[in-house]
Design an enzyme around this catalytic site. Structure first.
Site, PDB file in Angstrom:
ATOM      1  N   LYS A  47     -48.250 -81.768  33.026  1.00 32.19           N
ATOM      2  CA  LYS A  47     -49.391 -81.664  32.126  1.00 32.19           C
ATOM      3  C   LYS A  47     -50.340 -80.629  32.745  1.00 32.19           C
ATOM      4  CE  LYS A  47     -50.840 -84.652  28.744  1.00 32.19           C
ATOM      5  NZ  LYS A  47     -49.917 -85.094  27.686  1.00 32.19           N
ATOM      6  N   SER A  48     -51.154 -79.973  31.945  1.00 34.85           N
ATOM      7  CA  SER A  48     -52.132 -79.042  32.517  1.00 34.85           C
ATOM      8  C   SER A  48     -53.176 -79.844  33.286  1.00 34.85           C
ATOM      9  CB  SER A  48     -52.812 -78.224  31.419  1.00 34.85           C
ATOM     10  OG  SER A  48     -51.907 -77.282  30.905  1.00 34.85           O
ATOM     11  N   ASN A  71     -51.152 -80.377  17.245  1.00 41.07           N
ATOM     12  CA  ASN A  71     -51.753 -81.336  18.176  1.00 41.07           C
ATOM     13  C   ASN A  71     -53.057 -80.799  18.720  1.00 41.07           C
ATOM     14  OD1 ASN A  71     -51.826 -80.924  21.336  1.00 41.07           O
ATOM     15  ND2 ASN A  71     -50.069 -79.762  20.571  1.00 41.07           N
ATOM     16  N   ALA A  72     -53.961 -81.732  18.978  1.00 41.91           N
ATOM     17  CA  ALA A  72     -55.202 -81.397  19.685  1.00 41.91           C
ATOM     18  C   ALA A  72     -55.478 -82.526  20.662  1.00 41.91           C
ATOM     19  CB  ALA A  72     -56.356 -81.227  18.705  1.00 41.91           C
ATOM     20  N   MET A  73     -54.714 -82.527  21.768  1.00 43.54           N
ATOM     21  CA  MET A  73     -54.858 -83.577  22.772  1.00 43.54           C
ATOM     22  C   MET A  73     -56.170 -83.411  23.536  1.00 43.54           C
ATOM     23  SD  MET A  73     -52.321 -85.594  22.680  1.00 43.54           S
ATOM     24  CE  MET A  73     -50.905 -85.612  21.605  1.00 43.54           C
ATOM     25  N   ASN A 127     -52.617 -71.978  32.594  1.00 41.63           N
ATOM     26  CA  ASN A 127     -52.882 -72.207  31.177  1.00 41.63           C
ATOM     27  C   ASN A 127     -54.238 -71.624  30.815  1.00 41.63           C
ATOM     28  OD1 ASN A 127     -53.293 -73.109  28.603  1.00 41.63           O
ATOM     29  ND2 ASN A 127     -53.077 -75.292  29.064  1.00 41.63           N
ATOM     30  N   CYS A 130     -55.007 -72.765  26.020  1.00 48.14           N
ATOM     31  CA  CYS A 130     -55.086 -73.990  25.228  1.00 48.14           C
ATOM     32  C   CYS A 130     -56.039 -73.761  24.068  1.00 48.14           C
ATOM     33  CB  CYS A 130     -55.576 -75.174  26.055  1.00 48.14           C
ATOM     34  SG  CYS A 130     -55.761 -76.663  25.043  1.00 48.14           S
ATOM     35  N   LYS A 164     -49.288 -68.462  31.084  1.00 43.87           N
ATOM     36  CA  LYS A 164     -48.886 -68.862  29.740  1.00 43.87           C
ATOM     37  C   LYS A 164     -49.791 -68.209  28.715  1.00 43.87           C
ATOM     38  CE  LYS A 164     -47.442 -72.778  26.948  1.00 43.87           C
ATOM     39  NZ  LYS A 164     -47.064 -74.207  26.988  1.00 43.87           N
ATOM     40  N   GLY A 243     -40.771 -73.978  19.454  1.00 49.10           N
ATOM     41  CA  GLY A 243     -39.837 -74.444  18.426  1.00 49.10           C
ATOM     42  C   GLY A 243     -38.376 -74.503  18.823  1.00 49.10           C
TER      43      GLY A 243
END
Lengths: 304, 272
Positions: A47-48, A71-73, A127, A130, A164, A243
């Site tokens: 996870k970041s 998604n918007a975790m 990252n 995001c 990323k 994907g």
């Protein structure tokens, strides 16, 4: 019979195969990442991780749309100090780990990266893309900022560093070149695409954050185009992400220029067996087409 | 490509048919949904009253009408219990692995709202010719949910345990379960309720060599097996659970009944 090699090298990292989980997918605990590895991944991505613990956004944090998932975790993570304990377990199990990380300032990026690096991770994934947390996503669309943060991190860690990239930019090659000039050992392309979904019955956005990032098959053509363009723009290797569900998707990404692959949303549709499925399909494809190793496919379509 | 919006994982709107107050602060919300109709007992759905947080809830009725049974504790659950006929909620699911049938004479133990997935399980067992016994536990007799319905279904095979002794056995349902396990000839055990209760019943079943299944609850975000927020050991409660069998529980004994992940992913002691 010729032995088919799925094993490959990327940015100084030697992996048993090119398929890993994408950052944010199952990477919250060592136990879950161990399962991902046991299910056949070549490496695991955490996870970041940020400097401080974050709860993330309230639910709903996911919304299904045609061909994909938004998604918007909100970057939930236990903070780097806590996470060092999880990394210790992964190291004891001898599992290759790429630690995804983020910061809200340049100093934070450096501090988190240094701590993760000291914990003995095999590589880092920066990252800066995001789309769901203010500030973090904006950084990834500024080539100057991407170069500076990459340089700063490379200046104080001696691990391979992947940056990323966000697809939410008008020219992704500009950002890719900035990361390369900053000293990145490789690039991960791409993060999710900014998107939203509404409920016509509730007459409001589904996600508590209103917008989120699109993943899954709906993202694939966009992500694949990004990989294609980046491959022509830089020398450093690319991890393709977006994907990937079947071995055919994997081969497409390799032909477009990716050296390794990350899988996320397909774990929802295919289950954790997706790692084995893709690797088996890759092996058959290589065998049937007279290739000996997966690296022979990388960027091949650019030669035609 | 198949239509993703038709997938169980996609949000859909359902209208509340009616709300039945089971006890003070406990309500059952009925609705119709084609996918929930075919759910397994023990599976759960994500329930989102627009404007509030989305939360996981077990299905307490499975069939032409489906239901969830809510205890009003937080903002979202209080909103849910305040809804009425015709009100709209968004749902997705059903998710996870439900209960599987084991044995001929199973003992089921339900504590508090843990009876929610047990009710459709009892119905399923009876329709398959099994002879289930259920211990229905609660703090007080006023909090015994589905009492009349379960009495009709089970007759003398329904046992009551209340913490304050206001009805039936006086004390924890897990203690009463041990007594019944020693007296009766049960061949399988099921439990759903507070995790400390389930852990006690798990140990009781293991000591007697009986197969067991329990239904776990964890903080959840995606509910579709991707984010890892509901991790317990190598398992995702949303996808590999919520029903865990003895073999799975043996792999997570340092967490089961003891610890859970908070929303940031830090392991913290369970408080119940």
């Amino acid at each position: 019979m010729v032995e088919i090699r799925l094993a490959m090298e990327i940015g100084g990292l030697n992996l048993r195969n090119p398929v890993m989980n994408a950052a944010g997918i199952l990477g919250l605990t060592a136990d879950l990442l161990r399962r991902v590895y046991e299910e056949g991944a070549g490496a695991v991505v955490t996870k970041s991780i940020g400097l401080k613990p974050r709860m993330g956004h309230p639910n709903p944090t996911v919304a299904i749309v045609e061909g994909g998932l938004i998604n918007a975790m909100g970057l939930p993570n236990p903070g780097v100090e806590y996470f060092l304990g999880e990394l210790e377990k992964l190291r004891a199990w001898d599992i290759p780990v790429i630690a995804s990380f983020f910061g809200e300032t340049l100093d934070e990026f450096v501090e988190v990266a240094s701590k993760l690096s000291e914990a003995g991770v095999d590589a880092l994934e920066l990252n800066c893309s995001c789309p769901n947390v203010e500030g973090v996503g904006i950084l990834g669309s500024d080539p100057g900022a991407v170069k500076r943060v990459t340089e700063a991190v490379k200046g104080c860690v001696d691990k391979p560093l992947f940056v990323k990239l966000s697809p939410n930019v008008s020219d992704i090659t500009e950002i890719a070149r900035a990361a390369e000039r900053g000293g990145a050992d490789g690039l991960t392309a791409v993060n999710t695409l900014r998107a939203t979904a509404l409920s016509v019955e509730a007459r409001r956005p589904i996600l508590s954050n209103v917008t989120g990032g699109l993943s899954g098959p709906a993202l694939k053509p966009v992500a694949l185009r990004c990989v294609w363009e980046i491959y022509e723009a830089v020398e450093i290797p690319i991890i393709g992400c977006g994907g990937i569900t079947t071995w055919r998707d994997a081969v497409e990404y390799l032909l477009a220029g990716a050296s390794a692959l990350q899988v996320g949303t397909a774990i929802m549709t295919r289950g954790l067996r997706v790692f084995r499925e893709i690797n088996m399909g890759l092996r058959s494809y290589l065998e049937e087409n007279g290739f000996r190793g997966v690296s022979e496919l990388v960027g091949l379509a650019h030669e035609s | 490509m198949s239509d993703w919006r038709m997938r169980a994982e996609a949000h859909r709107a359902v209208r509340i048919l009616r709300v039945v107050e089971e006890a003070e602060g406990f309500s059952t919300l009925y609705f119709r949904d084609a996918l929930c109709r075919k759910a397994q007992p023990g599976q759960f759905i994500m329930v989102w009253p627009p404007g509030m947080e989305e939360v996981p809830m077990s299905l307490s009725t499975i069939g032409g009408e489906s239901s969830i049974t809510v205890k009003a504790v937080g903002l979202t659950s209080r909103r849910l219990t305040s809804l009425g006929e015709g009100d709209l909620i968004m749902i997705r699911g059903p998710f996870g692995r439900g209960f599987t049938l084991m044995g001929e004479k199973p003992l089921l133990v339900a504590g508090g709202t843990g009876v929610a997935p047990m009710k459709p399980l009892v119905e399923e067992m009876l329709s398959r010719g099994l002879k289930p016994t259920l211990i229905l536990g609660a703090r007080t007799r006023d909090r015994l949910l589905f009492l009349n319905r379960l009495r009709r279904l089970l007759g003398s095979k329904l046992h009551i345990a209340t913490d304050d002794g206001s009805l039936g056995f006086s004390g924890p349902a897990s203690k009463y379960a041990e007594r019944l396990l020693d007296e009766g000839c049960f061949d399988a055990v099921y439990a759903c309720g507070p995790e400390a209760m389930m852990a006690a019943i798990y140990r009781a079943a293991e000591r007697r060599g009986l197969p067991i299944q329990v239904s776990l609850e964890r903080y959840m975000k995606c509910a579709i097996g991707l984010c890892g927020s509901c991790a317990i050991g190598p398992y995702r409660v949303c996808r590999d659970g919520p029903v865990f069998n003895g073999e799975m529980l043996r792999r997570v004994l340092d967490e089961f009944g003891r610890r859970h992940l908070d929303p940031s992913g830090r392991s913290t002691p369970l408080e119940e």
